[in-house]
Design a protein around this motif. Structure first.
Motif, short mmCIF file in Angstrom:
data_model
loop_
_atom_site.label_atom_id
_atom_site.label_comp_id
_atom_site.label_asym_id
_atom_site.label_seq_id
_atom_site.Cartn_x
_atom_site.Cartn_y
_atom_site.Cartn_z
N LEU A 89 8.27 17.04 0.12
CA LEU A 89 8.11 16.55 1.49
C LEU A 89 6.72 15.99 1.72
O LEU A 89 6.56 14.97 2.39
N SER A 90 5.71 16.64 1.16
CA SER A 90 4.34 16.16 1.31
C SER A 90 4.17 14.81 0.66
O SER A 90 3.53 13.90 1.22
N LEU A 91 4.75 14.64 -0.53
CA LEU A 91 4.66 13.36 -1.21
C LEU A 91 5.43 12.28 -0.45
O LEU A 91 4.97 11.14 -0.33
N PHE A 92 6.58 12.65 0.10
CA PHE A 92 7.40 11.68 0.84
C PHE A 92 6.68 11.23 2.11
O PHE A 92 6.67 10.03 2.44
N GLN A 93 6.09 12.17 2.83
CA GLN A 93 5.40 11.83 4.08
C GLN A 93 4.19 10.94 3.83
O GLN A 93 3.84 10.10 4.66
N GLY A 94 3.54 11.14 2.69
CA GLY A 94 2.36 10.35 2.40
C GLY A 94 2.62 9.12 1.56
O GLY A 94 1.68 8.42 1.18
N ALA A 95 3.89 8.84 1.28
CA ALA A 95 4.23 7.69 0.43
C ALA A 95 3.76 6.39 1.10
O ALA A 95 4.04 6.13 2.26
N GLY A 96 3.03 5.59 0.35
CA GLY A 96 2.58 4.31 0.87
C GLY A 96 1.31 4.37 1.68
O GLY A 96 0.78 3.32 2.09
N ALA A 97 0.80 5.57 1.95
CA ALA A 97 -0.42 5.70 2.74
C ALA A 97 -1.64 5.35 1.88
O ALA A 97 -1.73 5.77 0.74
N PRO A 98 -2.57 4.57 2.42
CA PRO A 98 -3.77 4.22 1.64
C PRO A 98 -4.67 5.43 1.48
O PRO A 98 -4.58 6.40 2.25
N LEU A 99 -5.56 5.37 0.51
CA LEU A 99 -6.47 6.49 0.24
C LEU A 99 -7.68 6.39 1.18
O LEU A 99 -8.79 6.07 0.77
N ILE A 100 -7.41 6.64 2.47
CA ILE A 100 -8.47 6.67 3.48
C ILE A 100 -8.28 7.91 4.34
O ILE A 100 -7.18 8.46 4.43
N HIS A 101 -9.35 8.34 4.98
CA HIS A 101 -9.27 9.54 5.81
C HIS A 101 -9.83 9.30 7.21
O HIS A 101 -9.98 10.22 7.99
N ASP A 102 -10.14 8.03 7.54
CA ASP A 102 -10.75 7.68 8.82
C ASP A 102 -10.03 6.46 9.37
O ASP A 102 -10.05 5.39 8.76
#
Length: 236
Positions: free
Chosen positions: A85-98
């Motif tokens: 679920l964690s991988l699915f929710q973050g799929a396609g998200a760029p490596l940014i935190h701001d």
């Protein structure tokens, strides 16, 4: 050690690592990187256990071995489900935190500096984020409202509280809050900037993680939910 015993042992370890990693990180018993490592290891062990169970259950000659393999698959389920679920929710998200609705002049924090550790992420918005955010979240933009700054601020505070954020600083046209992730208790800081316009006010948000290089899309999702809630309350 037989395959059945090894598979069961890995499954039990995956469950223990999942519980210890999430609880330890949330209670700040150890660094979040340790919690994430334990979480990743839990996902790996659970995957191996389930695969081994699927491969060897029918091949096992003894009833006891088949029982252990079946139990291993059940015990490993929580870790593999949570990890997937964690991988699915973050799929396609760029490596940014701001993430910010205003990329030219991102809202600045006033109080958050005093709540962060020296080892936490910087509160200076990284310019390298701009193209990554524009590509991943083009819908995040300034929200224009017919409300005056005081009225918009009241609504912003109400929505932030309803979303479970802890507002720890407030001034004219400025709010700061923190939000915690459900499992690991990771803290993200949010700033809401409300400026007057000729027709009302402009609302900008910025959400940034205290730790970690990426956020699995959590900050952008948070801002979207706030903006949608603000629009809905305006229409009602």
């Amino acid at each position: 050690m037989t395959i059945a015993k090894l598979t069961l042992t890995l499954a039990i370890c995956s469950l223990l690592l999942l519980l210890m990693g999430t609880a330890g990180a949330r209670l700040q018993a150890f660094d979040h990187q340790i919690g994430l490592f334990m979480f990743s290891l839990a996902g790996l062990f659970s995957f191996i256990s389930i695969c081994a169970s699927a491969l060897f259950t029918r091949r096992a000659k003894h009833v006891e071995a088949r029982r252990k393999l079946s139990n291993a698959a059940l015990i490993a389920l929580p870790a593999i489900i949570f990890f997937s679920l964690s991988l699915f929710q973050g799929a396609g998200a760029p490596l940014i935190h701001d993430v910010s609705t205003d990329l030219r002049t991102p809202p600045k924090f006033i109080q958050a500096h005093n709540l962060r550790k020296p080892s936490d992420n910087s509160l200076h918005y990284p310019l390298a984020n701009i193209p990554l955010q524009q590509q991943a979240y083009p819908e995040l933009n300034t929200l224009n409202s017919p409300l005056s700054v005081p009225d918009a601020q009241k609504r912003a505070y109400k929505i932030a509280s309803e979303m479970g954020w802890l507002v720890y600083y407030q001034n004219d046209g400025h709010l700061e809050a923190e939000a915690r992730s459900f499992w690991f208790g990771f803290i993200d800081d949010i700033v809401i900037r409300i400026t007057p316009t000729a027709t009302g006010s402009a609302i900008d948000l910025r959400s940034t993680s205290r730790t970690g290089k990426g956020d699995l899309g959590a900050n952008a999702k948070r801002i979207k939910q706030f903006l949608n809630a603000f629009k809905i309350q305006h229409r009602s």
